[in-house]
Design a protein around this motif. Structure first.
Motif, PDB file in Angstrom:
ATOM      1  N   SER A 178    -104.701 -92.793   2.150  1.00 31.33           N
ATOM      2  CA  SER A 178    -103.495 -93.253   2.990  1.00 31.33           C
ATOM      3  C   SER A 178    -103.440 -94.782   3.341  1.00 31.33           C
ATOM      4  O   SER A 178    -102.530 -95.619   3.306  1.00 31.33           O
ATOM      5  N   GLY A 179    -104.516 -95.353   3.187  1.00 28.17           N
ATOM      6  CA  GLY A 179    -104.630 -96.696   3.455  1.00 28.17           C
ATOM      7  C   GLY A 179    -104.809 -97.188   4.904  1.00 28.17           C
ATOM      8  O   GLY A 179    -104.782 -98.314   5.147  1.00 28.17           O
ATOM      9  N   SER A 180    -104.844 -96.127   5.800  1.00 26.34           N
ATOM     10  CA  SER A 180    -105.177 -96.688   7.300  1.00 26.34           C
ATOM     11  C   SER A 180    -106.271 -97.322   7.459  1.00 26.34           C
ATOM     12  O   SER A 180    -106.509 -97.930   8.493  1.00 26.34           O
ATOM     13  N   SER A 181    -107.438 -96.768   6.856  1.00 30.43           N
ATOM     14  CA  SER A 181    -108.632 -97.389   7.020  1.00 30.43           C
ATOM     15  C   SER A 181    -108.675 -98.718   6.617  1.00 30.43           C
ATOM     16  O   SER A 181    -109.438 -99.536   7.268  1.00 30.43           O
ATOM     17  N   SER A 192    -107.432-100.924   9.664  1.00 29.75           N
ATOM     18  CA  SER A 192    -108.489-101.113  10.578  1.00 29.75           C
ATOM     19  C   SER A 192    -109.486-101.865  10.253  1.00 29.75           C
ATOM     20  O   SER A 192    -109.972-102.893  11.075  1.00 29.75           O
ATOM     21  N   VAL A 193    -109.961-102.036   9.043  1.00 23.90           N
ATOM     22  CA  VAL A 193    -110.855-102.771   8.460  1.00 23.90           C
ATOM     23  C   VAL A 193    -110.249-104.312   8.660  1.00 23.90           C
ATOM     24  O   VAL A 193    -110.967-105.454   9.056  1.00 23.90           O
ATOM     25  N   THR A 194    -109.115-104.399   8.124  1.00 19.63           N
ATOM     26  CA  THR A 194    -108.259-105.730   8.308  1.00 19.63           C
ATOM     27  C   THR A 194    -108.268-106.313   9.478  1.00 19.63           C
ATOM     28  O   THR A 194    -108.722-107.533   9.830  1.00 19.63           O
ATOM     29  N   ARG A 195    -108.083-105.456  10.409  1.00 21.66           N
ATOM     30  CA  ARG A 195    -107.959-105.881  11.986  1.00 21.66           C
ATOM     31  C   ARG A 195    -109.176-106.381  12.621  1.00 21.66           C
ATOM     32  O   ARG A 195    -109.180-107.222  13.176  1.00 21.66           O
ATOM     33  N   VAL A 207    -112.973-113.157  12.276  1.00 29.11           N
ATOM     34  CA  VAL A 207    -112.499-114.858  11.588  1.00 29.11           C
ATOM     35  C   VAL A 207    -111.947-115.484  12.838  1.00 29.11           C
ATOM     36  O   VAL A 207    -112.107-116.782  12.802  1.00 29.11           O
ATOM     37  N   HIS A 208    -111.229-114.978  13.511  1.00 25.96           N
ATOM     38  CA  HIS A 208    -110.276-115.734  14.946  1.00 25.96           C
ATOM     39  C   HIS A 208    -111.308-115.503  16.203  1.00 25.96           C
ATOM     40  O   HIS A 208    -110.471-115.779  17.096  1.00 25.96           O
TER      41      HIS A 208
END
Length: 123
Positions: free
Chosen positions: A45-48, A51-54, A60-61
């Motif tokens: 579904s792409g939800s993981s 979460s990896v992107t977040r 990074v920030h």
């Protein structure tokens, strides 16, 4: 009759050698593992990936610098200053200064640790 039996054995032996059971076994084992392993449906579904992107964005920030750190942020800033060359140059100069300041704060520690490691390896 013995001749026929010998020919049959030779045929079976050549089939056995050409079939390469090791490869077949490896492919069968990998297929079994892929099919038998339970996969989380969130992968499909792409939800993981969200979460990896977040999590990656948090890493990074971590520092408090105002300069863009991702390609998306750079592109957004470029679109904002698309028709204002002076503003773009001002931002680039400011962000370059921040980057050098950040690098300057990391460099002495790295140089000190490298010198200590070099000194320890010479002893």
């Amino acid at each position: 009759m013995a001749n026929l039996f010998t020919k049959a054995l030779k045929t079976i032996k050549s089939i056995y050698q050409s079939f390469e059971f090791k490869r077949f076994f490896a492919v069968a084992l990998v297929g079994f593992l892929v099919l038998a392993t339970s996969l989380d449906s969130s992968i499909e579904s792409g939800s993981s990936s969200n979460s990896v992107t977040r999590k990656l964005d948090k890493v990074v920030h971590q520092d408090d610098a105002d300069r863009p750190k991702t390609t998306g942020e750079w592109n957004k800033e470029a679109r904002q200053t698309e028709n204002a060359a002076g503003e773009r140059a001002k931002r680039i100069a400011k962000e370059s200064g921040e980057a050098l300041k950040q690098w300057g704060s990391v460099y002495p520690d790295t140089a000190k640790r490298s010198a200590n490691d070099l000194q320890n390896s010479n002893n």
